[in-house]
Design an enzyme around this catalytic site. Structure first.
Site, mmCIF file in Angstrom:
data_model
loop_
_atom_site.group_PDB
_atom_site.id
_atom_site.type_symbol
_atom_site.label_atom_id
_atom_site.label_comp_id
_atom_site.label_asym_id
_atom_site.label_seq_id
_atom_site.Cartn_x
_atom_site.Cartn_y
_atom_site.Cartn_z
ATOM 1 N N LYS A 112 42.215 48.195 37.928
ATOM 2 C CA LYS A 112 40.868 48.016 37.371
ATOM 3 C C LYS A 112 39.896 48.278 38.520
ATOM 4 O O LYS A 112 39.597 47.385 39.325
ATOM 5 C CB LYS A 112 40.714 46.588 36.829
ATOM 6 C CG LYS A 112 39.653 46.384 35.753
ATOM 7 C CD LYS A 112 38.248 46.744 36.140
ATOM 8 C CE LYS A 112 37.574 45.757 37.050
ATOM 9 N NZ LYS A 112 36.234 46.251 37.506
ATOM 10 N N ARG A 129 31.227 50.634 39.452
ATOM 11 C CA ARG A 129 30.124 51.391 40.073
ATOM 12 C C ARG A 129 30.545 52.824 40.418
ATOM 13 O O ARG A 129 29.737 53.741 40.357
ATOM 14 C CB ARG A 129 29.690 50.724 41.370
ATOM 15 C CG ARG A 129 29.520 49.247 41.294
ATOM 16 C CD ARG A 129 28.055 48.832 41.288
ATOM 17 N NE ARG A 129 27.966 47.419 40.995
ATOM 18 C CZ ARG A 129 27.842 46.922 39.767
ATOM 19 N NH1 ARG A 129 27.729 47.719 38.725
ATOM 20 N NH2 ARG A 129 27.798 45.627 39.552
ATOM 21 N N SER A 141 33.934 40.340 46.612
ATOM 22 C CA SER A 141 33.148 39.303 47.285
ATOM 23 C C SER A 141 33.859 37.946 47.178
ATOM 24 O O SER A 141 34.690 37.741 46.292
ATOM 25 C CB SER A 141 31.749 39.258 46.685
ATOM 26 O OG SER A 141 31.845 39.203 45.278
ATOM 27 N N CYS A 186 33.515 45.948 54.663
ATOM 28 C CA CYS A 186 33.916 44.569 54.967
ATOM 29 C C CYS A 186 34.293 44.442 56.437
ATOM 30 O O CYS A 186 34.461 43.344 56.942
ATOM 31 C CB CYS A 186 35.067 44.139 54.083
ATOM 32 S SG CYS A 186 36.544 45.052 54.448
HETATM 33 P P1 NAD Z 1 32.484 42.349 43.657
HETATM 34 O O1 NAD Z 1 33.094 41.027 43.970
HETATM 35 O O2 NAD Z 1 31.157 42.389 42.989
HETATM 36 O O3 NAD Z 1 33.466 43.194 42.688
HETATM 37 C C1 NAD Z 1 34.825 43.348 42.976
HETATM 38 C C2 NAD Z 1 35.582 43.483 41.660
HETATM 39 O O4 NAD Z 1 35.401 42.302 40.880
HETATM 40 C C3 NAD Z 1 35.106 44.651 40.803
HETATM 41 O O5 NAD Z 1 36.221 45.317 40.273
HETATM 42 C C4 NAD Z 1 34.279 43.976 39.725
HETATM 43 O O6 NAD Z 1 34.324 44.651 38.486
HETATM 44 C C5 NAD Z 1 34.918 42.616 39.587
HETATM 45 N N1 NAD Z 1 33.967 41.583 39.186
HETATM 46 C C6 NAD Z 1 32.610 41.620 39.327
HETATM 47 N N2 NAD Z 1 32.065 40.462 38.860
HETATM 48 C C7 NAD Z 1 33.095 39.692 38.449
HETATM 49 C C8 NAD Z 1 33.166 38.360 37.899
HETATM 50 N N3 NAD Z 1 32.078 37.620 37.702
HETATM 51 N N4 NAD Z 1 34.379 37.883 37.594
HETATM 52 C C9 NAD Z 1 35.491 38.599 37.811
HETATM 53 N N5 NAD Z 1 35.465 39.856 38.341
HETATM 54 C C10 NAD Z 1 34.290 40.389 38.658
HETATM 55 O O7 NAD Z 1 32.483 43.183 45.014
HETATM 56 P P2 NAD Z 1 31.799 44.590 45.309
HETATM 57 O O8 NAD Z 1 30.326 44.416 45.356
HETATM 58 O O9 NAD Z 1 32.372 45.643 44.428
HETATM 59 O O10 NAD Z 1 32.359 44.874 46.785
HETATM 60 C C11 NAD Z 1 31.760 44.374 47.939
HETATM 61 C C12 NAD Z 1 32.410 43.089 48.411
HETATM 62 O O11 NAD Z 1 33.805 43.313 48.669
HETATM 63 C C13 NAD Z 1 31.846 42.613 49.736
HETATM 64 O O12 NAD Z 1 31.721 41.207 49.689
HETATM 65 C C14 NAD Z 1 32.885 43.035 50.761
HETATM 66 O O13 NAD Z 1 32.901 42.289 51.949
HETATM 67 C C15 NAD Z 1 34.126 42.823 49.975
HETATM 68 N N6 NAD Z 1 35.241 43.583 50.536
HETATM 69 C C16 NAD Z 1 36.230 42.892 51.159
HETATM 70 C C17 NAD Z 1 37.291 43.559 51.721
HETATM 71 C C18 NAD Z 1 38.399 42.815 52.390
HETATM 72 O O14 NAD Z 1 39.462 43.374 52.539
HETATM 73 N N7 NAD Z 1 38.212 41.573 52.798
HETATM 74 C C19 NAD Z 1 37.339 44.963 51.646
HETATM 75 C C20 NAD Z 1 36.310 45.629 50.996
HETATM 76 C C21 NAD Z 1 35.270 44.928 50.439
#
Ligand code: NAD
Length: 498
Positions: A173, A177, A226, A281
């Site tokens: 999934k 975006r 996140s 990240c």
């Molecule tokens: P996000 O948390 O908004 O989305 C991630 C995934 O969760 C997406 O597939 C999205 O559809 C889903 N999602 C969104 N809202 C949700 C909800 N309320 N309930 C369940 N699922 C939901 O993250 P993003 O904005 O796509 O990515 C950026 C974030 O990811 C930043 O915080 C970054 O630091 C983090 N990140 C972490 C790593 C790591 O390995 N630690 C790597 C890359 C990015």
């Protein structure tokens, strides 16, 4: 308008759902495609197809599975330019950086080409009289991955590469975006000879994430995104009896010791803080000069370097970085800039209100620098995920060590120094999962493993490398003996090796 569809075995991509989302080109601000969200019924179909396909994939000998990985790797290389251009158009990162996104995923696939070796079990001959013990790593079955927008090629491949190489069927999934590249990757994997049903892609938002977490036939879920959502995913998935790893946000610090080569540091910092508009990240959004003199010298070199950065559209080969991903994210980053200034930090370079001529509707944020940021500020405690660098001055090494160690996030950290003792001490004591020594973005290579600490990761197992193999497999241990006739004595006490 272009439609982006799911990839579910046995369907032509169509979904029963009426829900859809806009996919933007962040450089122009225009909607460039419509993403059709999958329905829970689509997920049921995908899981059923995965369950049917998985046993024979798991039974395919590991060298044959590896050959599919080798072919997929080659297709990634052959399609590199097209993948990078498509990725940049939906994410906003510049094309050269998008190539790195694909390449980093490709390197995980290269590791997976060695699956016959890494999935081997262990064997002890003669653990007792006539007794041998062996263990094997068997796939979990049907598993899933939920990925963020910021690395739409690398992170899906971190997950589905090892999962599939180990014999699982995988349901992805991706972020809503920038979903086109994940779909394209699944098509290329099919072209490489992956059987139908072993990699499928469903689309959506929270509704689809919840359906995956609650699905009784999905055995393991990997999540990257996140932290609040990672924590939610972890709890809900574990409650449903699944194995879950959930990586979250970050606020990585770069410690600059007085003896560091400041020209090198400034070059590293500008790339690590502003590359990909800070949407990594493993970005370095906090710099900690040690001592006032270091802080003054660093700032004097940083300001002109930041002012010289070129912000452009993702296809601009000269640009250092492009737009952020959405208009909402631009607003959020600009709100954090306002907040940090209100909290009393000194706004040295202000990137708000940045407008690129000819692309006034694009989601651009100019590079921003704050000095005199302090640990009590909310803008320091939280992840901004934009082109914003905060200077937090530390009087000495111990204070500098404490800052990342006490921060709620613990993904990555870097120290810049010529002093081997200080570097070694720092690496040993810092409370963070990935450490760079004169390396600003210490993302480990594909045959090591990626994972942060504290609120940067929930669950016990990292992404990719041997940790990935462990996450996507379960261990079965067999104790065997082959008696040569004659009944032995019954044993009523627990057998031991005493
Ligand atoms: P996000 O948390 O908004 O989305 C991630 C995934 O969760 C997406 O597939 C999205 O559809 C889903 N999602 C969104 N809202 C949700 C909800 N309320 N309930 C369940 N699922 C939901 O993250 P993003 O904005 O796509 O990515 C950026 C974030 O990811 C930043 O915080 C970054 O630091 C983090 N990140 C972490 C790593 C790591 O390995 N630690 C790597 C890359 C990015």
């Amino acid at each position: 308008m272009r439609q982006i569809d799911q990839m579910v075995a046995g369907t032509s991509g169509g979904t029963a759902s009426v829900r859809a989302g806009d996919v933007y080109n962040p450089s122009t601000g225009a909607v460039q495609a419509q993403l059709r969200f999958s329905s829970p019924a689509d997920l049921d179909r995908a899981v059923a197809a995965a369950r049917e396909a998985q046993p024979s994939w798991a039974a395919t000998n590991p060298q044959r599975r590896a050959r599919v990985m080798f072919r997929f790797r080659q297709l990634l290389e052959d399609n590199m330019d097209a993948l990078a251009t498509l990725l940049a158009s939906e994410h906003g990162k510049v094309v050269a950086d998008a190539r790195g996104d694909v390449q980093r995923g490709l390197e995980v696939i290269e590791f997976c080409c060695g699956i016959p070796h890494v999935q081997k079990g262990e064997f002890t001959e003669g653990a007792g009289p006539g007794i041998d013990v062996y263990s094997m790593r068997q796939p979990i079955g049907v598993v899933a991955g939920i990925t963020p927008f910021n690395f739409p090629a690398m992170i899906p491949m971190w997950m589905f590469g090892p999962a599939i190489a180990c014999g699982n069927a995988f349901i992805l999934k991706p972020s809503e975006r920038d979903p086109s590249v994940p779909v394209r990757l699944a098509e290329l994997f099919r072209e490489a000879g992956l059987p139908e049903g072993i990699l499928q892609v469903v689309h959506g938002d929270k509704e689809m994430v919840d359906a995956i977490l609650d699905h009784p036939d999905i055995g393991a879920v990997s999540f990257v995104g996140s932290s609040d959502i990672a924590h939610y995913v972890y709890e809900r998935g574990v409650r449903a009896g699944k194995r879950v790893q959930a990586m979250g946000g970050a606020k990585n610090h770069g410690i600059v010791m007085p003896d560091a080569d400041l020209d090198q540091v400034v070059s590293d910092l500008t790339g690590a803080a502003f590359g990909s508009a800070g949407e990594r990240c493993m970005a370095l959004p906090v710099v900690v000069p040690v001592g006032e003199d270091t802080a003054e010298r660093l700032r004097a070199k940083l300001v002109p370097a930041i002012e010289a950065l070129r912000v452009g559209v993702s296809t601009d080969a000269e640009a250092h970085y492009g737009p952020v991903v959405t208009a909402a994210h631009k607003e959020k980053v600009e709100d954090w800039i306002a907040r940090c200034a209100e909290e009393g930090a000194e706004l040295v370079v202000d990137g708000r209100g940045f407008s690129l001529q000819g692309h006034e509707q694009g989601f651009f944020v100019g590079p921003t620098l704050f000095d005199h940021v302090t640990p009590d500020m909310e803008s320091y405690r939280q992840e901004i995920f934009g082109p914003v660098l905060q200077i937090v001055r530390a009087p000495d090494f111990e204070t500098a060590l404490e800052l990342p160690s006490k921060h709620q996030y613990g993904n990555g950290v870097a120290i810049f120094t010529r002093n081997g003792h200080a570097a070694r001490e720092f690496a040993a004591r810092v409370n963070v999962g990935m450490v760079g020594i004169n390396v600003p973005i210490p993302v480990p290579v594909a045959y090591h493993t990626f994972g942060g600490w504290k609120r940067s990761a929930f669950g016990d197992t990292n992404q990719y490398g041997m940790e990935g193999v462990r996450f996507w497999t379960k261990v079965k241990t067999v104790t065997q003996r082959w008696p040569d006739g004659g009944a032995g004595d019954s044993a009523f006490v627990i057998p031991t090796m005493a």
